[in-house]
Design an enzyme around this catalytic site. Structure first.
Site, PDB file in Angstrom:
ATOM      1  N   HIS A   1       0.827  -1.205   0.000  1.00 49.89           N
ATOM      2  CA  HIS A   1       0.000   0.000   0.000  1.00 49.89           C
ATOM      3  C   HIS A   1       0.865   1.259   0.000  1.00 49.89           C
ATOM      4  CE1 HIS A   1      -3.632   2.214   2.095  1.00 49.89           C
ATOM      5  NE2 HIS A   1      -3.258   2.800   0.971  1.00 49.89           N
TER       6      HIS A   1
ATOM      7  N   ARG B   1      -1.996   8.635  -6.197  1.00 47.44           N
ATOM      8  CA  ARG B   1      -2.351   9.228  -4.904  1.00 47.44           C
ATOM      9  C   ARG B   1      -3.846   9.070  -4.660  1.00 47.44           C
ATOM     10  NH1 ARG B   1      -0.179  15.152  -3.035  1.00 47.44           N
ATOM     11  NH2 ARG B   1      -0.790  14.963  -0.841  1.00 47.44           N
ATOM     12  N   ALA B   2      -4.197   8.462  -3.523  1.00 54.00           N
ATOM     13  CA  ALA B   2      -5.604   8.147  -3.258  1.00 54.00           C
ATOM     14  C   ALA B   2      -6.444   9.411  -3.130  1.00 54.00           C
ATOM     15  CB  ALA B   2      -5.725   7.305  -1.989  1.00 54.00           C
ATOM     16  N   SER B   3      -5.932  10.400  -2.425  1.00 56.74           N
ATOM     17  CA  SER B   3      -6.741  11.600  -2.186  1.00 56.74           C
ATOM     18  C   SER B   3      -6.933  12.403  -3.472  1.00 56.74           C
ATOM     19  CB  SER B   3      -6.102  12.471  -1.105  1.00 56.74           C
ATOM     20  OG  SER B   3      -4.849  12.961  -1.538  1.00 56.74           O
TER      21      SER B   3
ATOM     22  N   HIS C   1     -10.640   1.636  -1.408  1.00 56.85           N
ATOM     23  CA  HIS C   1      -9.991   2.820  -0.843  1.00 56.85           C
ATOM     24  C   HIS C   1     -10.714   4.067  -1.336  1.00 56.85           C
ATOM     25  CE1 HIS C   1      -6.923   5.535   0.555  1.00 56.85           C
ATOM     26  NE2 HIS C   1      -6.037   4.601   0.790  1.00 56.85           N
TER      27      HIS C   1
ATOM     28  N   TYR D   1     -11.560   7.816   5.556  1.00 55.10           N
ATOM     29  CA  TYR D   1     -10.884   6.568   5.179  1.00 55.10           C
ATOM     30  C   TYR D   1     -11.312   5.420   6.102  1.00 55.10           C
ATOM     31  CZ  TYR D   1      -7.434   8.806   2.002  1.00 55.10           C
ATOM     32  OH  TYR D   1      -6.808   9.465   0.979  1.00 55.10           O
TER      33      TYR D   1
ATOM     34  N   HIS E   1      -5.803   0.386   5.850  1.00 55.69           N
ATOM     35  CA  HIS E   1      -5.800   1.017   7.164  1.00 55.69           C
ATOM     36  C   HIS E   1      -6.239   0.023   8.233  1.00 55.69           C
ATOM     37  CE1 HIS E   1      -7.179   3.845   3.927  1.00 55.69           C
ATOM     38  NE2 HIS E   1      -5.952   4.262   4.163  1.00 55.69           N
TER      39      HIS E   1
ATOM     40  N   GLU F   1       1.684   2.580   3.758  1.00 55.28           N
ATOM     41  CA  GLU F   1       1.113   3.777   3.112  1.00 55.28           C
ATOM     42  C   GLU F   1       2.047   4.973   3.211  1.00 55.28           C
ATOM     43  OE1 GLU F   1      -2.944   4.861   4.108  1.00 55.28           O
ATOM     44  OE2 GLU F   1      -3.234   5.812   2.176  1.00 55.28           O
TER      45      GLU F   1
ATOM     46  N   ARG G   1       3.152  11.660   8.778  1.00 54.32           N
ATOM     47  CA  ARG G   1       4.527  11.743   8.275  1.00 54.32           C
ATOM     48  C   ARG G   1       5.547  11.997   9.372  1.00 54.32           C
ATOM     49  NH1 ARG G   1       3.711  14.370   2.216  1.00 54.32           N
ATOM     50  NH2 ARG G   1       1.799  13.193   1.790  1.00 54.32           N
TER      51      ARG G   1
END
Lengths: 352, 352
Positions: free
Chosen positions: A6, A72-74, A179, A195, A224, A294, A300
């Site tokens: 992921h 990128r998921a977002s 996702h 999410y 997640h 992820e 971060r």
């Protein structure tokens, strides 16, 4: 070998974002605009630069080998614009993933986004999945259970409208990570609540519908750490068992049991603290857990208590009470089983 | 003393449901109908009968003493009808809770539902909260963060429109359990995904908004073990910490830290297996955990592995690694602190 199932290209070079802004500007003028695919000018050097100090550095530092990598998921943001917007955008983001994997085949294997669009059928998504898998060597896809971006105005995942995609996944033998993307409903925070809520929702849609009886070889990864599901495993197990009694008595629908669901559903390890991973690995069978971080993603920073990155999930999995065999399943073997095309992909890479 | 902070009257006598059906029939004729409060004819005998074989039996069998008791959550259904519908219905359900507590003051303490209605301001809810607390001795309320029933069309909990309710809660020194109701969006299953998703959503709304800086003495209980929050505690802690750095750099909003949120937010123990309770109690400070079972509720069966009820959460808390003092906090002291009016309530009951 340690496979991170992921990762998203969260550090894509600026021209990708600029392309998206141009799309949005055109949509501001005309929400029904068709436009054209156009081009995104990104050099190999820009791609290298975007990865060397981020994902590649972290792979080296943490000792992971391969990341199963997707747009990128977002930024999938299927709620933006119309089906043409989504089609052109998704094609570009997938092609960029292919270029990443061409540059670093030992470090990344490609998973595609789908050009979903609210209220639009699966035709374009099926075509893009076929293009990515059959023509570009992708090994899986990301499926957004809520293309409306937090309004949940579409049909649940057991609705027949999704079937053409599922049939294609089964035909191509590729799994989907379920996702969601960014959110335009102010009640939700994308990576904080949307999410995790969507992960739980997808699991429950599968449980209540018996979907996997119709698609017994389809595989989903719920990311997640499965949202809230493993933490509430007794709740889900008990609800499924309650439903058997109700169904036997003719007073309610029969849900799939959690044991049945574990034939098709997998959870990743994107849970960013040791107690969470300990719970996951104690409750969910090792055969159903895929290693993932992820990174570079939602969290971060460095945990001031441990001095380590929150999303360095390899540390937690290594510290969890697992046998050598279980850890091997989680770090590598399950990924190869859930993404069968990964084996051919890796065979073609001169892996050291 | 063992106080269960989360019980709903899920076994209310039939005339209550019949009243609701009458309301719905009137709404089918005229969605804007005002109607009148009318009456719900339920005898003391019916109330006793509805509780003796259920909640009271389970209290005795499990060895819990007092349940903080409120109207059935799934029946609050604030999305049904209009503000008048909700007002009359909620008044009846609250009055029935009062009668339960009059009949069994040693077993139940009253918490009220609020007559929320989508798009309607807090005036009616504030009035009902005052009536329940000041005239009927209630000790807290249930607050629905999504009165639209799964469409999430209202404003998040930090919006100013909620402030009159919060001011009243602070003035009366009563907490709210943040608890959604049934769902009319087919994507969600009420007790499976909607409840848990809403719990996580409420926590994240509090984190991103700094709401508790404005209401530093307001207290929320997030039920169902906090949804996904404790399982993903590292994620939430890390996101909050990331936001401090971004805010310092002027590149993002400043979230409340998880430590700040724990001044105001409490989690209950409605997590129906031992590993879940172990996680909760290892991650969340004991001062922020309130014992609860939500029986008779979402999961009514017996775990075939243990031979015990899934929702017999007392067993899990007793088996968790806790000191005697921590267990005392979770079983009794926290409830008395979060619901200060409970102390007076219990003083008036001739408790043995």
């Amino acid at each position: 070998m340690i496979i991170d199932c992921h990762g998203h290209y969260t550090t894509a070079p600026e021209p990708l974002g600029e392309y998206r802004e141009t799309q949005k500007a055109a949509l501001a003028n005309d929400p029904a605009t068709v436009g054209s695919k156009g081009s995104v000018e990104i050099s190999d050097e820009q791609i290298r630069h975007s990865l060397e100090g981020a994902q590649l550095r972290l792979q080296r530092e943490r000792g992971t080998d391969l990341t199963i990598f997707s747009p990128r998921a977002s930024w999938m943001a299927h709620h933006v614009g119309n089906e043409h917007t989504s089609k052109f955008w998704t094609q570009h983001t997938n092609e960029l993933i292919r270029r990443v994997c061409d540059l670093y085949p030992q470090n990344f294997a490609p998973v595609c986004a789908l050009p979903q669009s609210p209220g639009v059928d699966m035709t374009t998504s099926v075509a893009e999945l076929r293009r990515c898998v059959e023509e570009m060597g992708f090994i899986g896809c990301n499926l957004n259970p809520d293309p409306s971006g937090g309004w949940w105005t579409g049909k649940p995942l057991d609705d027949e409208s999704w079937y053409p995609l599922y049939e294609t996944m089964v035909d191509l033998d590729v799994p989907a990570m379920v996702h969601v993307s960014s959110v335009c409903n102010e009640n939700f925070h994308a990576t904080g609540s949307h999410y995790l809520g969507a992960d739980t929702t997808a699991f429950m849609q599968a449980m209540t519908s018996g979907l996997f009886e119709r698609f017994p070889t389809m595989r989903w990864i719920i990311p997640h750490g499965g949202g809230a599901v493993p933490y509430h495993w007794g709740r889900f197990k008990g609800m499924a068992e309650d439903s058997q009694l109700k169904a036997d008595a003719g007073t309610g629908p029969r849900f799939s049991t959690v044991e049945q669901l574990l034939n098709n559903i997998y959870f990743d390890t994107c849970v960013y603290h040791q107690p969470g991973i300990d719970l996951l690995t104690s409750v969910i069978p090792a055969k159903n857990i895929l290693f993932a971080s992820e990174m570079v993603g939602a969290v971060r920073g460095i945990d001031p208590e441990s001095g380590e990155y929150y999303d360095d999930t390899k540390r937690y999995v290594e510290a969890a009470l697992l046998t050598v065999d279980e850890r091997q399943l989680i770090f590598e073997d399950n990924a190869r089983r859930v993404f069968p095309r990964l084996n051919d992909y890796l065979d073609e890479v001169s892996y050291e």
